[in-house]
Design an enzyme around this catalytic site. Structure first.
Site, PDB file in Angstrom:
ATOM      1  N   HIS A 193      -9.095  79.953 -44.185  1.00 28.27           N
ATOM      2  CA  HIS A 193      -9.345  80.174 -45.600  1.00 28.27           C
ATOM      3  C   HIS A 193     -10.848  80.178 -45.837  1.00 28.27           C
ATOM      4  CE1 HIS A 193      -8.790  80.098 -49.896  1.00 28.27           C
ATOM      5  NE2 HIS A 193      -9.454  78.965 -50.019  1.00 28.27           N
TER       6      HIS A 193
ATOM      7  N   LYS B  97     -16.110  80.022 -53.980  1.00 29.64           N
ATOM      8  CA  LYS B  97     -16.470  80.883 -52.849  1.00 29.64           C
ATOM      9  C   LYS B  97     -16.494  82.360 -53.260  1.00 29.64           C
ATOM     10  CE  LYS B  97     -13.040  79.446 -50.305  1.00 29.64           C
ATOM     11  NZ  LYS B  97     -12.489  78.464 -51.257  1.00 29.64           N
TER      12      LYS B  97
ATOM     13  N   ASP C  43     -10.859  85.268 -49.134  1.00 35.47           N
ATOM     14  CA  ASP C  43      -9.665  84.413 -49.112  1.00 35.47           C
ATOM     15  C   ASP C  43      -9.174  84.117 -47.693  1.00 35.47           C
ATOM     16  OD1 ASP C  43      -7.714  82.861 -50.510  1.00 35.47           O
ATOM     17  OD2 ASP C  43      -6.239  84.378 -49.982  1.00 35.47           O
TER      18      ASP C  43
ATOM     19  N   ARG D 128     -31.751  66.609 -45.935  1.00 40.07           N
ATOM     20  CA  ARG D 128     -32.802  67.191 -46.756  1.00 40.07           C
ATOM     21  C   ARG D 128     -33.923  67.816 -45.931  1.00 40.07           C
ATOM     22  NH1 ARG D 128     -34.216  63.106 -51.607  1.00 40.07           N
ATOM     23  NH2 ARG D 128     -35.300  64.998 -52.279  1.00 40.07           N
TER      24      ARG D 128
END
Length: 316
Positions: free
Chosen positions: A139, A160, A178, A244
């Site tokens: 997916h 998405k 999808d 980060r």
């Protein structure tokens, strides 16, 4: 086990059928490797893999021309009795009548192509490796961003498809929405594609199904793309530590192949399309030998070293 119909190979390579009376509709190829039956024409059949497509080039054809008819009858009978999927003659080489006689007797189709042997073999192996590669469906959304295959994953409804639509509007190309079919074509390469049913379609909640090719043109879609980078979208968690700097790469694994993975926390107002673009360009830059995080680390280390040296001189 995956297989490819011989009719697909014939159509893909535009092969000329020299045995039209043989029904090829039920013949399937189950391995991408091919074979040039050189030593087999001399009568040596040990370790011969009859499940492969057999290619006849100039060398094999020349050897066959020099064989006596009695020798041909003996060798061809043994060769075709092993039930190969088919024989393909390159360079428009023509098989002799005895060869075609045994081909029809055993029901083994024989084809012909104009291409040179090496070029034809390379293209056929490449195509067969993709079609017969191990495959899984996941997916997600696969987008070609600046030539980098970016696979966007995450929980259903996290955004998405919306990110993909924004990327398409910015000039990038949709591969699949999808459901993404991932094939392992080598130990280093994963290729993603869309199922035939959903190809070029994208689902937007509240709007429905959108045909990307019709709306944005043929330049907005592509059929396959190598998967170079994974971006995993997840809900923002204030108690979770997020990377980060990016000094150490994180990876995710599909079919035994590792792919660089970035986990992106989602908060209102974040422009996912720009983040995906930046991630793709940064990944390409690293592949070219420049790592921005490492460069920053080196500058900091250099500045600290310089400060220590200055402090030591002041103490003296």
């Amino acid at each position: 086990m995956s297989s490819v119909k011989l009719t697909e190979v014939v159509e893909k390579e535009k092969l000329k059928n020299l045995t039209p009376d043989i029904d090829i509709s039920g013949i399937k190829i189950k391995q991408p490797d091919i074979n040039r039956p050189g030593v087999q024409l001399t009568g040596y059949f040990d370790h011969f893999d009859a499940g492969r497509i057999q290619i006849i080039g100039f060398v094999e054809s020349s050897y066959m021309e020099g064989m006596t008819n009695e020798r041909k009858e003996l060798i061809y009978d043994q060769l075709f009795a092993l039930k190969e999927p088919c024989f393909i003659f390159c360079r428009e080489l023509q098989p002799d009548e005895i060869f075609l006689k045994y081909a029809n007797r055993y029901g083994i189709p024989v084809f012909q192509t104009k291409q040179s042997t090496s070029v034809f073999m390379a293209e056929l192996i490449r195509w067969m490796n993709v079609r017969l590669a191990p495959c899984i469906s996941i997916h997600g959304v696969l987008i070609d961003v600046y030539g980098e295959g970016v696979l966007i994953t995450g929980e259903s409804g996290i955004g998405k498809s919306e990110a993909a639509l924004e990327l398409i509007k910015r000039g990038h190309r949709l591969v699949s929405d999808d459901v993404v079919e991932i094939r392992k074509v080598s130990e280093e390469t994963l290729v993603g594609s869309a199922p035939d049913i959903t190809k070029h379609f994208i689902e937007l909640r509240g709007i429905g199904i959108v045909d990307v090719q019709s709306l944005f043109g043929v330049s907005s879609v592509r059929d396959t793309q190598n998967i170079d980078l994974v971006i995993q979208l997840e809900e923002w968690d204030k108690d979770k530590e997020y990377d980060r700097l990016g000094l150490e790469e994180e990876y995710t694994e599909y079919l035994g192949n590792r792919v660089v993975c970035h986990r992106i926390p989602i908060r209102p107002g974040r422009n996912l399309a720009i983040i995906c673009e930046a991630a793709a360009v940064n990944h390409r830059q690293k592949a070219m030998g420049y790592n921005a995080a490492q460069e920053l680390y080196n500058r900091v280390q250099k500045a600290l070293t310089s400060k220590r040296e200055d402090d030591d001189e002041e103490d003296e």
